[in-house]
Design a protein around this motif. Structure first.
Motif, mmCIF file in Angstrom:
data_model
loop_
_atom_site.group_PDB
_atom_site.id
_atom_site.type_symbol
_atom_site.label_atom_id
_atom_site.label_comp_id
_atom_site.label_asym_id
_atom_site.label_seq_id
_atom_site.Cartn_x
_atom_site.Cartn_y
_atom_site.Cartn_z
ATOM 1 N N ASN A 95 0.834 -1.204 0.000
ATOM 2 C CA ASN A 95 0.000 0.000 0.000
ATOM 3 C C ASN A 95 0.867 1.251 0.000
ATOM 4 N N ASP A 111 0.543 4.566 2.272
ATOM 5 C CA ASP A 111 -0.197 5.031 3.450
ATOM 6 C C ASP A 111 -0.025 6.529 3.655
ATOM 7 N N ILE A 135 -0.508 9.018 6.745
ATOM 8 C CA ILE A 135 -0.602 8.818 8.189
ATOM 9 C C ILE A 135 -0.679 10.169 8.893
ATOM 10 N N GLN A 184 3.479 10.536 4.282
ATOM 11 C CA GLN A 184 3.088 9.480 3.346
ATOM 12 C C GLN A 184 4.236 8.492 3.207
ATOM 13 N N GLY A 223 3.411 1.034 2.733
ATOM 14 C CA GLY A 223 3.032 0.126 3.803
ATOM 15 C C GLY A 223 2.444 -1.148 3.230
ATOM 16 N N GLN A 262 -4.260 2.114 -1.414
ATOM 17 C CA GLN A 262 -3.815 3.185 -0.536
ATOM 18 C C GLN A 262 -4.649 3.176 0.741
ATOM 19 N N SER A 263 -4.054 3.672 1.816
ATOM 20 C CA SER A 263 -4.739 3.728 3.110
ATOM 21 C C SER A 263 -4.592 5.118 3.712
ATOM 22 N N ILE A 298 -4.642 6.681 7.516
ATOM 23 C CA ILE A 298 -4.479 6.130 8.856
ATOM 24 C C ILE A 298 -4.402 7.256 9.878
ATOM 25 N N ILE A 353 -7.989 2.864 10.422
ATOM 26 C CA ILE A 353 -7.487 2.735 9.051
ATOM 27 C C ILE A 353 -8.655 2.630 8.091
ATOM 28 N N THR A 402 -8.987 1.803 4.037
ATOM 29 C CA THR A 402 -8.087 1.310 3.005
ATOM 30 C C THR A 402 -8.836 0.838 1.774
ATOM 31 N N ASP A 459 5.720 6.125 10.882
ATOM 32 C CA ASP A 459 5.346 5.129 9.888
ATOM 33 C C ASP A 459 5.790 3.742 10.356
#
Length: 301
Positions: A14, A16, A18, A38, A41, A95-96, A98, A109, A111, A273
């Motif tokens: 992914n 992420d 965050i 970013q 992940g 992509q997530s 978080i 999360i 996603t 991260d």
């Protein structure tokens, strides 16, 4: 198919985004973040990075999109020394978003579900194959191969549709995931049920408390965790899985490999991260020499 490798990680990759917050927002509430960043992940791909940082040869099999996010994810793996020969390109990159909470050391999360990799027709060539919820289906058809050469490790922190434990060499759920699967019960009872389903070795994780390990030649044993200054626990479980398999690939016994994995996961919590805080093999070796586990060994509940 390329290989062989010491470890092949199969599953999700992914990108992420965050945000670090003091407390989780309520519905329609706006909160101020201490940091937003970013990073790549995904459970299996983060496990692969942990394996590489610990000096064990590793490849990753998964799917990314033909988009800038996919290019960034793949480049990051390459920079870590992870072989990406089996990374497939198609669709869009998962992509997530978080939220990582300082107050509770928890996260929320949202996603996009990644497309599964396509290993089902190709036997993996590795000593260890480690899969997450997205990678299990690609490897499952090979569990009944009479000449199967690899040992299978399963990250069962997330529920896996159709999961069967027969033929699974290393089953690594959280204690919470075991209770979702089997209902309320003590850790010994939950671990016994996983063995009864066919898992050869079970390592049940319990956050900062450490892990409970059980194997045919080892009665249920608590391996305590380590105290560190936590920035975020994001990805710590994924890091644990990679570190555990890396230790076993090096020839460590189960308790030693688990103790190393507890330390690697704890040290990874120093960063926002799930990856930049992962230590090298030399760093975690020094840490283990200098630190005792935070909790005395005790009876599992």
């Amino acid at each position: 198919m390329a290989g062989p490798w010491e470890v092949l990680c199969v599953g999700a990759a992914n990108l992420d985004t965050i945000a670090l917050v003091d407390a989780m927002p309520r519905s329609d509430e706006r909160v101020v973040a201490h940091a937003i960043s970013q990073h790549p992940g995904g459970p299996a791909s983060t496990a692969a990075v942990a394996v590489a940082r610990l000096g064990v040869g590793v490849a990753f099999c998964g799917r990314v999109g033909a988009d800038p996010a996919g290019q960034l994810v793949t480049a990051s793996l390459n920079e870590e020394g992870v072989d990406t020969a089996l990374v497939e390109t198609g669709g869009v990159t998962a992509q997530s978003v978080i939220l990582s909470c300082r107050e509770s050391n928890t996260r929320a999360i949202a996603t996009l579900v990644p497309a599964p990799p396509g290993l089902s027709a190709v036997p993996p060539r590795a000593r260890w194959v480690h899969v997450d919820h997205a990678g299990y289906a690609a490897v499952a058809p090979h569990l009944t191969d009479p000449g199967r050469a690899f040992r299978l490790s399963i990250d069962a922190g997330n529920d896996i549709a159709g999961l069967r434990l027969a033929g699974v060499d290393l089953f690594v759920p959280t204690v919470e995931a075991l209770r979702r699967r089997y209902g309320a019960g003590s850790v010994p009872d939950l671990v016994r049920q996983a063995h009864d389903e066919g898992a050869v070795t079970v390592v049940a994780t319990c956050g900062g408390e450490g892990s409970y390990v059980s194997a045919p030649d080892l009665p249920l044993t608590h391996v305590p965790g380590f105290a560190v200054d936590v920035v975020s626990t994001l990805g710590a479980g994924d890091v644990f899985h990679g570190a555990l398999v890396a230790g076993l690939a090096r020839g460590f016994d189960l308790v030693t490999a688990t103790r190393q994995a507890n330390a690697v996961a704890a040290l990874s919590c120093r960063a926002l991260d799930g990856r930049s805080g992962i230590p090298t093999f030399d760093e975690v070796t020094r840490f283990l020499l200098d630190n005792e586990p935070q909790n005395p060994q005790g009876e599992p509940q």
